[in-house]
Design an enzyme around this catalytic site. Structure first.
Site, PDB file in Angstrom:
ATOM      1  N   SER A  45      26.869   2.827  99.160  1.00 24.26           N
ATOM      2  CA  SER A  45      27.588   4.104  99.146  1.00 24.26           C
ATOM      3  C   SER A  45      28.819   4.025 100.043  1.00 24.26           C
ATOM      4  CB  SER A  45      26.634   5.230  99.538  1.00 24.26           C
ATOM      5  OG  SER A  45      27.216   6.493  99.317  1.00 24.26           O
TER       6      SER A  45
ATOM      7  N   GLU B 252      24.862   4.080  90.647  1.00 17.94           N
ATOM      8  CA  GLU B 252      23.762   4.145  91.590  1.00 17.94           C
ATOM      9  C   GLU B 252      22.676   3.121  91.231  1.00 17.94           C
ATOM     10  OE1 GLU B 252      22.418   8.178  91.726  1.00 17.94           O
ATOM     11  OE2 GLU B 252      24.207   8.886  92.785  1.00 17.94           O
TER      12      GLU B 252
ATOM     13  N   HIS C 284      28.610   5.535  93.240  1.00 21.88           N
ATOM     14  CA  HIS C 284      27.956   6.632  92.498  1.00 21.88           C
ATOM     15  C   HIS C 284      28.750   6.875  91.201  1.00 21.88           C
ATOM     16  CE1 HIS C 284      25.580   7.682  96.107  1.00 21.88           C
ATOM     17  NE2 HIS C 284      26.707   7.578  96.777  1.00 21.88           N
TER      18      HIS C 284
END
Length: 280
Positions: free
Chosen positions: A144, A213, A186
């Site tokens: 992330s 993800e 994402h």
């Protein structure tokens, strides 16, 4: 005479354990098969792994640091330390610096990429982590926010579900671990193609990489990137773009970009970073 099957198995075994840089799109499986985290663990020398966890991007570093500590401990790591830097002076901690010299893997957690860079960019600690990772003296993973910081230029925020435009994306300077890439995470899950295109329009020399993800783009020392995990990695190559109005367009005016190359890579697909060519 050496059996060719044994030779192949030996080469394959070496590949599965050599150091790599793992760029993870976020929300990686932490409960079931844990394939991505297990791959990082294996690439960090498995049961001989000495792993440093860097939770600085998170507003709850103790909580997230402990979570990954438990995961890698359960996998059987030899030693684990949470490098819990709360201010820039903390990056001069001699215990952290000594640990980084001997560790086999560093894991950058999720959170806020601006916070991570604000705390660690251009510090002795992070510069040494980057140097050792680039030389493949150890493995490095970022998920992330920890993925977003990989390039020299970094997507620090923005919106989605619009046509590509300059106002759609906020840019900042990343850590430069893989300087030639521009990462968004994402990706499919938050509909970020337009955001990545907007970012690439301002930096066509960089390779845009959008990572879903529970998906990882794994960069090997030989210039090959491989996809693992359940989703896809989207590659945007604008290096041979023939036209763009990016310099003239203002605010949320739509962007034009001609002759881009777009690749969607699934599990096991690879991309040659020198030839700019995908293959299965």
């Amino acid at each position: 005479m050496i059996n060719t099957e044994v030779k192949h198995q030996t080469r394959e075994s070496a590949t599965l354990t050599k150091n790599a840089i793992l760029v993870i799109g976020g929300a990686e499986d932490k409960v079931h098969g844990k394939e991505i985290l297990q791959t990082f663990f294996n690439r960090s020398k498995s049961s001989d792994a000495i792993i440093g966890i860097v939770p600085c991007a998170s507003r709850e570093p103790s909580l997230i640091g402990e979570r990954y500590h438990r995961i890698f401990s359960d996998m059987g790591a030899k030693e684990i330390k949470v490098l819990d830097v709360r201010d820039r002076s903390g990056a001069n901690d001699s215990a952290y610096l000594d640990f980084v010299e001997n560790c086999t893997g560093i894991f950058l957690t999720g959170g806020d990429q601006l916070r991570l860079c604000g705390l660690l960019a251009d510090t002795i600690l992070m510069n040494r982590i980057i140097e050792r990772a680039q030389k493949r003296e150890m493995s490095l993973a970022g998920t992330s926010a920890g993925a977003a910081v990989m390039g020299h230029h970094m997507i620090s925020g923005g919106s989605s579900a619009e046509s590509p435009n300059r106002a759609l994306v906020d840019m900042a300077i990343g850590l430069g671990i893989i300087p030639e890439v521009l990462v968004d995470q994402h990706f499919y899950n938050r509909n970020r193609l337009a955001r990545l295109l907007s970012a690439v329009s301002g930096h066509p020399e960089l390779l845009g990489i959008g990572i879903d993800e529970d998906t990882c783009a794994m960069f090997e020392s030989d210039g090959i990137m491989e996809v693992i995990g359940k989703g896809t990695v989207t590659i945007v190559n604008a290096r041979n773009m023939t036209y763009s109005n990016a310099k003239e367009a203002k605010g949320n005016e739509p962007l034009s970009m001609h002759n881009l190359k777009l690749h969607i890579l699934g599990y096991g697909d690879r991309y040659d970073l020198e030839q700019n060519q995908p293959y299965g």
